[in-house]
Design a protein around this motif. Structure first.
Motif, PDB file in Angstrom:
ATOM      1  N   ALA A  86     -17.403   1.682   9.193  1.00  0.00           N
ATOM      2  CA  ALA A  86     -16.864   1.744   7.835  1.00  0.00           C
ATOM      3  C   ALA A  86     -16.179   3.080   7.583  1.00  0.00           C
ATOM      4  O   ALA A  86     -15.096   3.150   6.969  1.00  0.00           O
ATOM      5  CB  ALA A  86     -17.989   1.515   6.823  1.00  0.00           C
ATOM      6  N   GLU A  87     -16.783   4.168   8.064  1.00  0.00           N
ATOM      7  CA  GLU A  87     -16.185   5.500   7.887  1.00  0.00           C
ATOM      8  C   GLU A  87     -14.882   5.618   8.671  1.00  0.00           C
ATOM      9  O   GLU A  87     -13.903   6.205   8.190  1.00  0.00           O
ATOM     10  CB  GLU A  87     -17.175   6.569   8.359  1.00  0.00           C
ATOM     11  CG  GLU A  87     -16.679   7.987   8.189  1.00  0.00           C
ATOM     12  CD  GLU A  87     -17.691   9.010   8.661  1.00  0.00           C
ATOM     13  OE1 GLU A  87     -17.365  10.221   8.652  1.00  0.00           O
ATOM     14  OE2 GLU A  87     -18.801   8.605   9.048  1.00  0.00           O
ATOM     15  N   LEU A  88     -14.849   5.051   9.858  1.00  0.00           N
ATOM     16  CA  LEU A  88     -13.668   5.146  10.715  1.00  0.00           C
ATOM     17  C   LEU A  88     -12.492   4.373  10.145  1.00  0.00           C
ATOM     18  O   LEU A  88     -11.348   4.861  10.163  1.00  0.00           O
ATOM     19  CB  LEU A  88     -14.017   4.612  12.111  1.00  0.00           C
ATOM     20  CG  LEU A  88     -12.893   4.542  13.142  1.00  0.00           C
ATOM     21  CD1 LEU A  88     -12.401   5.946  13.495  1.00  0.00           C
ATOM     22  CD2 LEU A  88     -13.365   3.809  14.402  1.00  0.00           C
ATOM     23  N   HIS A  89     -12.746   3.183   9.629  1.00  0.00           N
ATOM     24  CA  HIS A  89     -11.658   2.298   9.206  1.00  0.00           C
ATOM     25  C   HIS A  89     -11.457   2.244   7.696  1.00  0.00           C
ATOM     26  O   HIS A  89     -10.487   1.623   7.233  1.00  0.00           O
ATOM     27  CB  HIS A  89     -11.907   0.884   9.736  1.00  0.00           C
ATOM     28  CG  HIS A  89     -11.921   0.807  11.238  1.00  0.00           C
ATOM     29  ND1 HIS A  89     -10.793   0.994  12.009  1.00  0.00           N
ATOM     30  CD2 HIS A  89     -12.936   0.565  12.118  1.00  0.00           C
ATOM     31  CE1 HIS A  89     -11.103   0.872  13.293  1.00  0.00           C
ATOM     32  NE2 HIS A  89     -12.398   0.616  13.391  1.00  0.00           N
ATOM     33  N   GLY A  90     -12.345   2.841   6.921  1.00  0.00           N
ATOM     34  CA  GLY A  90     -12.179   2.856   5.472  1.00  0.00           C
ATOM     35  C   GLY A  90     -12.380   1.500   4.825  1.00  0.00           C
ATOM     36  O   GLY A  90     -11.816   1.241   3.748  1.00  0.00           O
ATOM     37  N   GLN A  91     -13.159   0.634   5.461  1.00  0.00           N
ATOM     38  CA  GLN A  91     -13.463  -0.674   4.888  1.00  0.00           C
ATOM     39  C   GLN A  91     -14.804  -1.138   5.425  1.00  0.00           C
ATOM     40  O   GLN A  91     -15.253  -0.658   6.474  1.00  0.00           O
ATOM     41  CB  GLN A  91     -12.371  -1.689   5.250  1.00  0.00           C
ATOM     42  CG  GLN A  91     -12.354  -2.071   6.723  1.00  0.00           C
ATOM     43  CD  GLN A  91     -11.319  -3.135   7.038  1.00  0.00           C
ATOM     44  OE1 GLN A  91     -10.132  -2.843   7.074  1.00  0.00           O
ATOM     45  NE2 GLN A  91     -11.770  -4.358   7.281  1.00  0.00           N
ATOM     46  N   PRO A  92     -15.466  -2.068   4.738  1.00  0.00           N
ATOM     47  CA  PRO A  92     -16.784  -2.532   5.200  1.00  0.00           C
ATOM     48  C   PRO A  92     -16.680  -3.309   6.509  1.00  0.00           C
ATOM     49  O   PRO A  92     -15.693  -3.995   6.771  1.00  0.00           O
ATOM     50  CB  PRO A  92     -17.262  -3.439   4.055  1.00  0.00           C
ATOM     51  CG  PRO A  92     -16.417  -3.078   2.885  1.00  0.00           C
ATOM     52  CD  PRO A  92     -15.099  -2.653   3.437  1.00  0.00           C
ATOM     53  N   TRP A  93     -17.713  -3.176   7.308  1.00  0.00           N
ATOM     54  CA  TRP A  93     -17.849  -3.956   8.538  1.00  0.00           C
ATOM     55  C   TRP A  93     -19.193  -4.668   8.512  1.00  0.00           C
ATOM     56  O   TRP A  93     -20.124  -4.245   7.824  1.00  0.00           O
ATOM     57  CB  TRP A  93     -17.762  -3.065   9.779  1.00  0.00           C
ATOM     58  CG  TRP A  93     -16.352  -2.780  10.206  1.00  0.00           C
ATOM     59  CD1 TRP A  93     -15.379  -2.165   9.481  1.00  0.00           C
ATOM     60  CD2 TRP A  93     -15.756  -3.125  11.465  1.00  0.00           C
ATOM     61  NE1 TRP A  93     -14.210  -2.089  10.197  1.00  0.00           N
ATOM     62  CE2 TRP A  93     -14.401  -2.661  11.423  1.00  0.00           C
ATOM     63  CE3 TRP A  93     -16.209  -3.758  12.621  1.00  0.00           C
ATOM     64  CZ2 TRP A  93     -13.517  -2.829  12.489  1.00  0.00           C
ATOM     65  CZ3 TRP A  93     -15.340  -3.924  13.697  1.00  0.00           C
ATOM     66  CH2 TRP A  93     -14.007  -3.475  13.624  1.00  0.00           C
ATOM     67  N   ARG A  94     -19.292  -5.727   9.292  1.00  0.00           N
ATOM     68  CA  ARG A  94     -20.514  -6.515   9.398  1.00  0.00           C
ATOM     69  C   ARG A  94     -21.063  -6.362  10.817  1.00  0.00           C
ATOM     70  O   ARG A  94     -20.319  -6.472  11.800  1.00  0.00           O
ATOM     71  CB  ARG A  94     -20.198  -7.992   9.120  1.00  0.00           C
ATOM     72  CG  ARG A  94     -21.346  -8.946   9.328  1.00  0.00           C
ATOM     73  CD  ARG A  94     -20.932 -10.354   8.868  1.00  0.00           C
ATOM     74  NE  ARG A  94     -19.703 -10.786   9.525  1.00  0.00           N
ATOM     75  CZ  ARG A  94     -19.638 -11.416  10.688  1.00  0.00           C
ATOM     76  NH1 ARG A  94     -20.770 -11.661  11.363  1.00  0.00           N
ATOM     77  NH2 ARG A  94     -18.493 -11.794  11.198  1.00  0.00           N
ATOM     78  N   THR A  95     -22.360  -6.091  10.959  1.00  0.00           N
ATOM     79  CA  THR A  95     -22.996  -6.003  12.272  1.00  0.00           C
ATOM     80  C   THR A  95     -24.115  -7.029  12.354  1.00  0.00           C
ATOM     81  O   THR A  95     -24.916  -7.157  11.426  1.00  0.00           O
ATOM     82  CB  THR A  95     -23.562  -4.598  12.537  1.00  0.00           C
ATOM     83  OG1 THR A  95     -24.440  -4.227  11.479  1.00  0.00           O
ATOM     84  CG2 THR A  95     -22.456  -3.569  12.659  1.00  0.00           C
ATOM     85  N   SER A  96     -24.162  -7.745  13.473  1.00  0.00           N
ATOM     86  CA  SER A  96     -25.156  -8.803  13.656  1.00  0.00           C
ATOM     87  C   SER A  96     -25.881  -8.617  14.988  1.00  0.00           C
ATOM     88  O   SER A  96     -25.235  -8.434  16.030  1.00  0.00           O
ATOM     89  CB  SER A  96     -24.489 -10.187  13.654  1.00  0.00           C
ATOM     90  OG  SER A  96     -23.738 -10.386  12.472  1.00  0.00           O
ATOM     91  N   ILE A  97     -27.192  -8.636  14.951  1.00  0.00           N
ATOM     92  CA  ILE A  97     -27.995  -8.523  16.167  1.00  0.00           C
ATOM     93  C   ILE A  97     -27.977  -9.870  16.877  1.00  0.00           C
ATOM     94  O   ILE A  97     -28.534 -10.848  16.381  1.00  0.00           O
ATOM     95  CB  ILE A  97     -29.444  -8.105  15.839  1.00  0.00           C
ATOM     96  CG1 ILE A  97     -29.466  -6.731  15.176  1.00  0.00           C
ATOM     97  CG2 ILE A  97     -30.302  -8.109  17.105  1.00  0.00           C
ATOM     98  CD1 ILE A  97     -30.825  -6.327  14.646  1.00  0.00           C
ATOM     99  N   LEU A  98     -27.333  -9.921  18.040  1.00  0.00           N
ATOM    100  CA  LEU A  98     -27.283 -11.155  18.815  1.00  0.00           C
ATOM    101  C   LEU A  98     -28.504 -11.324  19.698  1.00  0.00           C
ATOM    102  O   LEU A  98     -29.018 -12.430  19.863  1.00  0.00           O
ATOM    103  CB  LEU A  98     -26.019 -11.178  19.687  1.00  0.00           C
ATOM    104  CG  LEU A  98     -24.669 -11.136  18.981  1.00  0.00           C
ATOM    105  CD1 LEU A  98     -23.543 -11.145  20.009  1.00  0.00           C
ATOM    106  CD2 LEU A  98     -24.524 -12.309  18.018  1.00  0.00           C
ATOM    107  N   HIS A  99     -28.961 -10.203  20.283  1.00  0.00           N
ATOM    108  CA  HIS A  99     -30.029 -10.312  21.273  1.00  0.00           C
ATOM    109  C   HIS A  99     -30.573  -8.929  21.610  1.00  0.00           C
ATOM    110  O   HIS A  99     -29.839  -7.941  21.571  1.00  0.00           O
ATOM    111  CB  HIS A  99     -29.489 -10.980  22.543  1.00  0.00           C
ATOM    112  CG  HIS A  99     -30.475 -11.049  23.673  1.00  0.00           C
ATOM    113  ND1 HIS A  99     -31.631 -11.798  23.605  1.00  0.00           N
ATOM    114  CD2 HIS A  99     -30.493 -10.456  24.886  1.00  0.00           C
ATOM    115  CE1 HIS A  99     -32.301 -11.661  24.729  1.00  0.00           C
ATOM    116  NE2 HIS A  99     -31.638 -10.851  25.531  1.00  0.00           N
TER     117      HIS A  99
END
Length: 413
Positions: free
Chosen positions: A375-388
């Motif tokens: 988010a800090e790098l791109h200036g917008q929210p990101w979503r993170t998902s634990i796959l495994h």
């Protein structure tokens, strides 16, 4: 006796896994069982330590009439070595020297790599080259080297002394991939075989990979050779590992699909190129997280494979069985259920992946940190998902080498 039955093509990988865990019963040989499979005998007294590698199709069976191994019918190499050295020394043989004899070693083709506590007593020095020639002959080798402690140089360089022979270059075949390296200058990690098999099975067709800690190609090569990644950027700062990496890419015919970046991966100038990033550094790959975020494609994101040694206090209660996916992309914080899923072709939930609370907490904290960096790098929210969460091995008492598969995607407006 108990044994693990598997398809013939998996037998060598499974054998290496059992040897690494010291579960293989060397008194009996591999033998065919119904269904065209082969069975590898395991030690009855260590059944409680058995964990079936999920990347290899296998099941626990019982063999009624096990066939003794040739090793059980003849003198073992360790016994032969002891007898020959005792004969060489004659009356100089002592209990002190017997304690100094090697009990285990690694074989790399015609080179034997002894453990660091072998032949350290002062009397050995008086024998000179005669000793090393006798040891090599007893063990059926042409070259001999002895392992030392890993050097604290930031590159995990081995401290290996060549005792007999002119160079330390060897070749090792792992899951159909050829690796060549100089044992006196590069590390090889046979204990990571299950993770290399898992990487080889990932669906990476058409993807661009960035491997931030490539070494001699431990993971770069499975991605290119078996997982069908379209292209890889392999980063490595150890000049000796880079030399081996270039040789290995050529040995496996994938040199045209890989760009080797020699230098500190923290200074890597790549941006916005990766569908997948491998961070295979322990005890922690944390210094590479900002770089991993920069190289991910900013429009579509991708998957990070984050290695880490996680301290695991003894569990006071049975470990939880975790089978669902955890979504950690909400602005309020990570999902509190902490459940994870191993993706399958059918999309069905997979039971039996037992993840301890300490591992859950580390994965959740890491997902939050990565989301903040993006988010800090791109200036917008990101979503993170634990796959495994993958358990590679026990690194030390109450410390486990884990890999977190973390999906990272930009949040659409």
């Amino acid at each position: 006796i108990p044994a693990l039955a598997t398809e013939p093509q998996f037998a060598q990988c499974l054998r290496e896994h059992l040897e690494e865990k010291q579960l293989l019963d060397g008194r009996y040989r591999l033998q065919e069982v119904p269904g065209g499979r082969v069975a590898l005998p395991i030690l009855e007294e260590k059944l409680d330590r058995l964990q079936l590698p999920q990347e290899i199709s296998c099941e626990l069976v019982r063999i009624q009439d096990p066939i003794p191994s040739r090793a059980a019918r003849r003198q073992t190499p360790a016994q032969k070595l002891r007898d020959e050295i005792q004969q060489l020394l004659g009356e100089s043989w002592s209990e002190e020297l017997e304690r100094d004899m090697p009990r285990a070693w690694q074989r790399h083709g015609d080179l034997i790599l002894l453990s660091e506590d072998s032949f350290r007593a002062a009397p050995w020095e008086n024998l000179g080259p005669v000793l090393w020639e006798k040891v090599a002959s007893a063990l059926g080798a042409q070259r001999l080297a002895r392992r030392g402690r890993v050097l604290p140089d930031g590159m995990r360089s081995p401290s290996v002394t060549l005792l007999l022979g002119h160079d330390g270059w060897v070749e090792h075949v792992d899951n159909g991939i050829r690796y060549t390296f100089d044992v006196t200058k590069c590390m090889f990690s046979p204990g990571n075989i299950t993770e290399k098999l898992r990487v080889a099975s990932l669906p990476c067709s058409g993807e661009v990979l960035v491997d931030l800690y490539a070494g001699i190609g431990y993971f770069t090569l499975p991605y290119l050779v078996h997982a069908a990644a379209a292209f890889a950027h392999a980063c490595e700062w150890n000049v000796h590992a880079v030399e081996a990496l270039r040789r290995n890419l050529a040995l496996n015919g994938v040199q045209d699909r890989c760009c080797v970046h020699h230098g500190d991966s923290r200074q890597l100038e790549l941006r916005d190129v990766a569908d997948r990033v491998n961070l295979g550094l322990i005890p922690s790959s944390e210094e590479g997280w900002p770089v991993a975020c920069r190289v991910l494609k900013k429009g579509t994101g991708g998957v990070l494979h984050i290695h880490h040694n996680v301290e695991t206090p003894p569990a006071p209660a049975p470990m939880q069985t975790l089978v669902l996916q955890a979504e950690t992309g909400s602005p309020e914080g990570d999902s509190s259920d902490g459940k994870v899923q191993r993706p399958t072709d059918s999309g069905k939930e997979t039971l039996g992946a037992r993840i301890r609370p300490a591992w859950q907490r580390w994965a959740g904290t890491t997902a939050t940190r990565i989301r903040g960096l993006l988010a800090e790098l791109h200036g917008q929210p990101w979503r993170t998902s634990i796959l495994h969460i993958e358990v590679v091995k026990s690194y030390a008492p109450h410390v486990h080498h884990l890999v977190l598969d973390l999906e990272c995607r930009p949040t659409l407006p």
